[in-house]
Design a protein around this motif. Structure first.
Motif, PDB file in Angstrom:
ATOM      1  N   LEU A 171       2.374 -10.323   2.348  1.00 19.45           N
ATOM      2  CA  LEU A 171       2.363 -11.335   1.302  1.00 19.45           C
ATOM      3  C   LEU A 171       1.022 -11.310   0.591  1.00 19.45           C
ATOM      4  CD1 LEU A 171       4.101 -14.437   2.940  1.00 19.45           C
ATOM      5  CD2 LEU A 171       4.962 -13.064   1.039  1.00 19.45           C
ATOM      6  N   ASN A 172       1.038 -11.482  -0.708  1.00 19.14           N
ATOM      7  CA  ASN A 172      -0.203 -11.545  -1.470  1.00 19.14           C
ATOM      8  C   ASN A 172      -0.588 -13.011  -1.669  1.00 19.14           C
ATOM      9  OD1 ASN A 172      -2.286 -10.256  -3.288  1.00 19.14           O
ATOM     10  ND2 ASN A 172      -1.329 -11.700  -4.696  1.00 19.14           N
ATOM     11  N   LEU A 173      -1.782 -13.341  -1.243  1.00 21.38           N
ATOM     12  CA  LEU A 173      -2.253 -14.726  -1.313  1.00 21.38           C
ATOM     13  C   LEU A 173      -3.318 -14.926  -2.374  1.00 21.38           C
ATOM     14  CD1 LEU A 173      -2.475 -15.383   2.543  1.00 21.38           C
ATOM     15  CD2 LEU A 173      -0.560 -15.853   0.995  1.00 21.38           C
ATOM     16  N   ASP A 174      -3.512 -13.934  -3.224  1.00 19.00           N
ATOM     17  CA  ASP A 174      -4.526 -14.019  -4.275  1.00 19.00           C
ATOM     18  C   ASP A 174      -4.012 -14.909  -5.407  1.00 19.00           C
ATOM     19  OD1 ASP A 174      -6.476 -13.699  -6.165  1.00 19.00           O
ATOM     20  OD2 ASP A 174      -6.456 -11.510  -6.159  1.00 19.00           O
ATOM     21  N   LYS A 175      -4.575 -16.107  -5.540  1.00 17.96           N
ATOM     22  CA  LYS A 175      -4.118 -17.070  -6.541  1.00 17.96           C
ATOM     23  C   LYS A 175      -4.570 -16.707  -7.949  1.00 17.96           C
ATOM     24  CE  LYS A 175      -2.306 -19.635  -3.332  1.00 17.96           C
ATOM     25  NZ  LYS A 175      -0.837 -19.748  -3.188  1.00 17.96           N
ATOM     26  N   SER A 176      -5.464 -15.725  -8.084  1.00 17.53           N
ATOM     27  CA  SER A 176      -5.959 -15.368  -9.411  1.00 17.53           C
ATOM     28  C   SER A 176      -4.931 -14.566 -10.213  1.00 17.53           C
ATOM     29  CB  SER A 176      -7.253 -14.549  -9.289  1.00 17.53           C
ATOM     30  OG  SER A 176      -7.014 -13.295  -8.659  1.00 17.53           O
ATOM     31  N   ILE A 177      -3.913 -14.024  -9.554  1.00 15.17           N
ATOM     32  CA  ILE A 177      -2.869 -13.269 -10.236  1.00 15.17           C
ATOM     33  C   ILE A 177      -1.826 -14.253 -10.749  1.00 15.17           C
ATOM     34  CG2 ILE A 177      -1.100 -11.500 -10.002  1.00 15.17           C
ATOM     35  CD1 ILE A 177      -2.798 -10.208  -7.866  1.00 15.17           C
ATOM     36  N   THR A 178      -1.640 -14.278 -12.047  1.00 15.49           N
ATOM     37  CA  THR A 178      -0.817 -15.317 -12.677  1.00 15.49           C
ATOM     38  C   THR A 178       0.490 -14.778 -13.255  1.00 15.49           C
ATOM     39  OG1 THR A 178      -2.046 -15.030 -14.752  1.00 15.49           O
ATOM     40  CG2 THR A 178      -2.838 -16.711 -13.204  1.00 15.49           C
ATOM     41  N   ASP A 179       0.890 -13.571 -12.896  1.00 14.00           N
ATOM     42  CA  ASP A 179       2.159 -13.038 -13.396  1.00 14.00           C
ATOM     43  C   ASP A 179       3.309 -13.962 -13.020  1.00 14.00           C
ATOM     44  OD1 ASP A 179       0.903 -10.898 -14.466  1.00 14.00           O
ATOM     45  OD2 ASP A 179       1.566  -9.431 -12.986  1.00 14.00           O
ATOM     46  N   SER A 180       4.193 -14.198 -13.968  1.00 15.34           N
ATOM     47  CA  SER A 180       5.363 -15.028 -13.705  1.00 15.34           C
ATOM     48  C   SER A 180       6.478 -14.178 -13.121  1.00 15.34           C
ATOM     49  CB  SER A 180       5.848 -15.698 -14.993  1.00 15.34           C
ATOM     50  OG  SER A 180       4.838 -16.524 -15.529  1.00 15.34           O
ATOM     51  N   PRO A 181       7.220 -14.727 -12.160  1.00 16.93           N
ATOM     52  CA  PRO A 181       8.318 -13.959 -11.578  1.00 16.93           C
ATOM     53  C   PRO A 181       9.478 -13.872 -12.552  1.00 16.93           C
ATOM     54  CG  PRO A 181       8.312 -16.168 -10.686  1.00 16.93           C
ATOM     55  CD  PRO A 181       7.079 -16.058 -11.541  1.00 16.93           C
ATOM     56  N   PRO A 182      10.295 -12.825 -12.454  1.00 15.78           N
ATOM     57  CA  PRO A 182      11.491 -12.730 -13.304  1.00 15.78           C
ATOM     58  C   PRO A 182      12.579 -13.639 -12.770  1.00 15.78           C
ATOM     59  CG  PRO A 182      11.468 -10.930 -11.756  1.00 15.78           C
ATOM     60  CD  PRO A 182      10.189 -11.703 -11.519  1.00 15.78           C
ATOM     61  N   ASP A 183      13.618 -13.815 -13.555  1.00 12.37           N
ATOM     62  CA  ASP A 183      14.783 -14.538 -13.066  1.00 12.37           C
ATOM     63  C   ASP A 183      15.480 -13.669 -12.039  1.00 12.37           C
ATOM     64  OD1 ASP A 183      14.308 -16.650 -14.795  1.00 12.37           O
ATOM     65  OD2 ASP A 183      15.494 -15.747 -16.402  1.00 12.37           O
ATOM     66  N   LEU A 184      15.619 -14.199 -10.839  1.00 16.85           N
ATOM     67  CA  LEU A 184      16.226 -13.421  -9.766  1.00 16.85           C
ATOM     68  C   LEU A 184      17.735 -13.312  -9.975  1.00 16.85           C
ATOM     69  CD1 LEU A 184      14.352 -14.644  -6.566  1.00 16.85           C
ATOM     70  CD2 LEU A 184      14.108 -12.470  -7.746  1.00 16.85           C
ATOM     71  N   GLU A 188       0.860  -1.178   0.000  1.00 16.05           N
ATOM     72  CA  GLU A 188       0.000   0.000   0.000  1.00 16.05           C
ATOM     73  C   GLU A 188       0.898   1.230   0.000  1.00 16.05           C
ATOM     74  OE1 GLU A 188      -3.511   2.304   2.539  1.00 16.05           O
ATOM     75  OE2 GLU A 188      -2.600   0.476   3.341  1.00 16.05           O
ATOM     76  N   LEU A 189       0.797   2.016  -1.064  1.00 20.86           N
ATOM     77  CA  LEU A 189       1.618   3.214  -1.196  1.00 20.86           C
ATOM     78  C   LEU A 189       0.815   4.459  -0.853  1.00 20.86           C
ATOM     79  CD1 LEU A 189       3.584   2.611  -4.523  1.00 20.86           C
ATOM     80  CD2 LEU A 189       4.393   2.338  -2.188  1.00 20.86           C
ATOM     81  N   ILE A 190       1.434   5.380  -0.165  1.00 24.28           N
ATOM     82  CA  ILE A 190       0.816   6.669   0.112  1.00 24.28           C
ATOM     83  C   ILE A 190       0.721   7.447  -1.195  1.00 24.28           C
ATOM     84  CG2 ILE A 190       1.047   8.845   1.372  1.00 24.28           C
ATOM     85  CD1 ILE A 190       2.679   7.300   3.469  1.00 24.28           C
ATOM     86  N   GLY A 191      -0.479   7.813  -1.573  1.00 26.41           N
ATOM     87  CA  GLY A 191      -0.669   8.592  -2.790  1.00 26.41           C
ATOM     88  C   GLY A 191      -0.812   7.773  -4.055  1.00 26.41           C
ATOM     89  N   ASP A 192      -0.816   6.432  -3.943  1.00 30.92           N
ATOM     90  CA  ASP A 192      -0.938   5.612  -5.156  1.00 30.92           C
ATOM     91  C   ASP A 192      -1.614   4.277  -4.922  1.00 30.92           C
ATOM     92  OD1 ASP A 192      -0.714   4.924  -7.816  1.00 30.92           O
ATOM     93  OD2 ASP A 192       1.289   4.084  -7.601  1.00 30.92           O
ATOM     94  N   GLY A 193      -2.291   4.082  -3.825  1.00 29.45           N
ATOM     95  CA  GLY A 193      -3.021   2.834  -3.621  1.00 29.45           C
ATOM     96  C   GLY A 193      -2.118   1.623  -3.507  1.00 29.45           C
ATOM     97  N   ASP A 194      -2.615   0.456  -3.968  1.00 27.84           N
ATOM     98  CA  ASP A 194      -1.911  -0.810  -3.805  1.00 27.84           C
ATOM     99  C   ASP A 194      -1.124  -1.192  -5.056  1.00 27.84           C
ATOM    100  OD1 ASP A 194      -3.053  -0.854  -1.354  1.00 27.84           O
ATOM    101  OD2 ASP A 194      -4.353  -2.584  -1.715  1.00 27.84           O
ATOM    102  N   LYS A 195       0.015  -1.827  -4.833  1.00 21.79           N
ATOM    103  CA  LYS A 195       0.810  -2.435  -5.887  1.00 21.79           C
ATOM    104  C   LYS A 195       1.038  -3.891  -5.530  1.00 21.79           C
ATOM    105  CE  LYS A 195       1.461   1.315  -8.301  1.00 21.79           C
ATOM    106  NZ  LYS A 195       0.807   1.483  -9.622  1.00 21.79           N
ATOM    107  N   ILE A 196       0.855  -4.775  -6.504  1.00 24.87           N
ATOM    108  CA  ILE A 196       1.053  -6.199  -6.285  1.00 24.87           C
ATOM    109  C   ILE A 196       2.107  -6.694  -7.263  1.00 24.87           C
ATOM    110  CG2 ILE A 196       0.001  -8.500  -6.344  1.00 24.87           C
ATOM    111  CD1 ILE A 196      -2.649  -7.206  -5.609  1.00 24.87           C
ATOM    112  N   GLY A 197       3.172  -7.272  -6.745  1.00 22.98           N
ATOM    113  CA  GLY A 197       4.237  -7.771  -7.597  1.00 22.98           C
ATOM    114  C   GLY A 197       5.253  -8.552  -6.783  1.00 22.98           C
ATOM    115  N   TYR A 198       6.286  -9.016  -7.448  1.00 28.45           N
ATOM    116  CA  TYR A 198       7.338  -9.797  -6.792  1.00 28.45           C
ATOM    117  C   TYR A 198       8.399  -8.865  -6.214  1.00 28.45           C
ATOM    118  CZ  TYR A 198       5.331 -13.901  -9.033  1.00 28.45           C
ATOM    119  OH  TYR A 198       4.468 -14.903  -9.420  1.00 28.45           O
TER     120      TYR A 198
END
Length: 223
Positions: free
Chosen positions: A55-68, A15-25
């Motif tokens: 942690l995001n537990l929403d299984k509907s998001i299917t974005d693949s993680p990048p190579d770390l 949750e960002l101040i001034g920009d709502g939520d961001k979901i990612g790796y």
């Protein structure tokens, strides 16, 4: 902030101040900035603007993680901005105000940004919510690189004041707009600074006073 390390490589919700939520790796964490990967791009987010992270537990998001890659934990906000100089980037300030262009110069508490739409903008670092670099082959609006890319370097930037306050002081007597000129009452003559306020006179001669700590960017109209 050792707890951040347990989130590395995992999908998080921020949750960002001034920009709502961001979901990612979560990719990397430094003392004052984090890196997340979402929607096939990297966002560099100053920690000062993070309200909470989980942690995001929403299984509907299917974005693949990048190579770390190797995580150092040593990246800093200033390093990221310095590496972004003269690169095509997207930045986010506030109120759905995403701007595309080039970081041209970094001063003590503000940066100089070249936008194909707004031209030269002065943006206090405090109001920069995140920055995301484009790939090297990408250019603004798919235009030819030389059409929209500013010439580099510009020696005049070295003569700019160190602080945003000093910059506004130097712009007294000039026509400027605050916050991208999205509202007519933020365009006018910068009459004077009476700290912490800036006195602006609009086209209809209305006199307004803006707290400079809440000015998200300033654009000087060319003479």
């Amino acid at each position: 902030m050792m707890f951040f390390n347990t989130y590395i490589g995992k999908m998080v919700q921020i949750e960002l101040i001034g920009d709502g939520d961001k979901i990612g790796y979560l990719i990397d964490v430094g003392p004052d900035i984090i890196v997340i990967y979402m929607e096939k791009k990297y966002l560099y987010v100053p920690i000062a603007h993070i309200r909470n992270i989980t942690l995001n537990l929403d299984k509907s998001i299917t974005d693949s993680p990048p190579d770390l890659t190797l995580q150092t934990g040593e990246i800093t906000y200033h390093q990221i901005l310095s590496s972004a100089i003269d690169r095509f980037v997207e930045i986010y300030i506030n109120n759905n105000q995403s701007i595309h262009g080039y970081v041209r110069h970094i001063s003590h508490d503000y940066l100089v940004f070249h936008s194909p739409l707004y031209q030269i903008m002065y943006i206090p670092l405090f109001h920069l919510k995140w920055i995301s670099p484009y790939q090297n082959h990408q250019t603004p609006y798919s235009q030819v690189l030389t059409q929209l890319t500013p010439s580099s370097p510009d020696p005049s930037f070295a003569l700019l004041p160190n602080t945003f306050e000093q910059l506004l002081k130097d712009l007294e007597g000039e026509i400027v707009c605050f916050d991208s000129g999205l509202h007519a009452n933020k365009i006018g003559l910068l009459q004077k600074l009476d700290l912490p306020f800036a006195e602006l006179i609009t086209a209809d001669e209305k006199k307004l006073h803006y707290n400079i700590q809440h000015i998200k960017n300033c654009i000087l109209f060319n003479k």
